[in-house]
Scaffold this motif. Structure first.
Motif, PDB file in Angstrom:
ATOM      1  N   GLU A 176       0.820  -1.208   0.000  1.00  0.00           N
ATOM      2  CA  GLU A 176       0.000   0.000   0.000  1.00  0.00           C
ATOM      3  C   GLU A 176       0.854   1.258   0.000  1.00  0.00           C
ATOM      4  O   GLU A 176       0.408   2.312  -0.462  1.00  0.00           O
ATOM      5  CB  GLU A 176      -0.925  -0.008   1.223  1.00  0.00           C
ATOM      6  N   ARG A 177       2.056   1.152   0.505  1.00  0.00           N
ATOM      7  CA  ARG A 177       2.964   2.299   0.531  1.00  0.00           C
ATOM      8  C   ARG A 177       4.124   2.044  -0.427  1.00  0.00           C
ATOM      9  O   ARG A 177       4.885   1.102  -0.241  1.00  0.00           O
ATOM     10  CB  ARG A 177       3.498   2.508   1.945  1.00  0.00           C
ATOM     11  N   PRO A 178       4.257   2.857  -1.462  1.00  0.00           N
ATOM     12  CA  PRO A 178       5.362   2.629  -2.402  1.00  0.00           C
ATOM     13  C   PRO A 178       6.698   2.944  -1.739  1.00  0.00           C
ATOM     14  O   PRO A 178       6.770   3.761  -0.813  1.00  0.00           O
ATOM     15  CB  PRO A 178       5.060   3.614  -3.542  1.00  0.00           C
ATOM     16  N   PRO A 179       7.776   2.315  -2.189  1.00  0.00           N
ATOM     17  CA  PRO A 179       9.090   2.594  -1.597  1.00  0.00           C
ATOM     18  C   PRO A 179       9.586   3.978  -1.994  1.00  0.00           C
ATOM     19  O   PRO A 179       9.200   4.521  -3.028  1.00  0.00           O
ATOM     20  CB  PRO A 179       9.976   1.500  -2.196  1.00  0.00           C
ATOM     21  N   GLY A 180      10.451   4.524  -1.166  1.00  0.00           N
ATOM     22  CA  GLY A 180      11.065   5.800  -1.523  1.00  0.00           C
ATOM     23  C   GLY A 180      12.102   5.648  -2.618  1.00  0.00           C
ATOM     24  O   GLY A 180      12.340   6.566  -3.400  1.00  0.00           O
TER      25      GLY A 180
END
Length: 254
Positions: A176-180
């Motif tokens: 749900e959270r893309p990587p930086g």
């Protein structure tokens, strides 16, 4: 959020010494549609047992890129994409390779290639892979692999898009959270940047590259592609791996 990215495939010494073309291929793009930003990163490595593997790698990446681009342009969110959708993308790539093989009067396995990919948006990420090579993500907690490179039953063997049982070897992950930060690379680099004994990532390789990419201006900056080429073809790198090498790097900028 926007995505800054850098990618390059270089021919390994094992091919160049025999005047053969490289077998690696990559396709990347930062896409904006309906005020939403996406990053698409794809890499493929043609099987070393056939000289047509590079053609298969190119077809696989370009076909899959168009598949993803078509979905984005329908307005669908990345979170609505199912595992079956991702499998369909890879199946479409395989079908495109099959058509080329038939047109050339060749066998499908003559175009064998691995395939790794990622599709990222502001609030979701999809990763998929068949065969070796690797995807590495970076966040506040360091650098980690998404999938470990998949090896076959024997040394220096793996799985390919052209295999009859390719669906059994497709690995898919979503977050749900893309990587930086994200890196994708083919097997020509994996022994240099991964520790197989501990199944960990050599952060000292990736961190400086991501730092330079993040700080480099969009315009008027250093020619990072030329610097990446110098890195991938350095004598000490070639001495440790004479295979083709592909590296894709991307960072998100809020």
């Amino acid at each position: 959020m926007i995505w800054k990215h850098l990618s390059l495939s270089v021919t390994g010494k094992s091919h160049s010494d025999r005047n053969e073309p490289g077998q690696d291929y990559c396709r990347t793009g930062a896409v904006r549609f309906a005020d939403r930003d996406f990053f698409i990163g794809l890499a493929a490595d043609g099987a070393g047992s056939t000289i047509r593997g590079g053609i298969g790698a190119e077809i696989a990446c370009e076909t899959l890129y168009l598949q993803v681009l078509s979905l984005i342009r329908t307005g669908r969110t990345l979170s609505s994409v199912t595992d079956d959708d991702a499998r369909a993308w890879i199946a479409a790539s395989r079908e495109a390779i099959l058509i080329r093989a038939q047109d050339d009067g060749q066998r499908l396995k003559d175009y064998a290639c691995t395939l790794i990919g990622s599709v990222l948006s502001e609030d979701h990420a999809i990763f998929f892979q068949i065969g070796d090579g690797c995807i590495v993500t970076g966040n506040d907690d360091g650098y980690h692999t998404v999938f470990w490179p998949e090896q076959g039953e024997y040394a220096n063997t793996t799985f390919f898009v052209s295999d009859d049982d390719f669906l059994d070897h497709i690995r898919i992950d979503r977050r749900e959270r893309p990587p930086g930060e994200i890196a994708l690379f083919t097997d020509g680099l994996q022994n240099l940047v991964l520790s197989f004994s501990t199944r960990t990532v050599h952060e000292g390789f990736f961190r400086p590259l991501f730092t330079v990419l993040r700080k480099n201006p969009e315009k008027g900056g250093l020619d990072l592609t030329a610097q990446l080429h110098t890195l991938l073809t350095r004598d000490d790198v070639t001495a440790r791996s004479d295979d083709d090498k592909t590296l894709i790097l991307a960072v998100n900028i809020p």
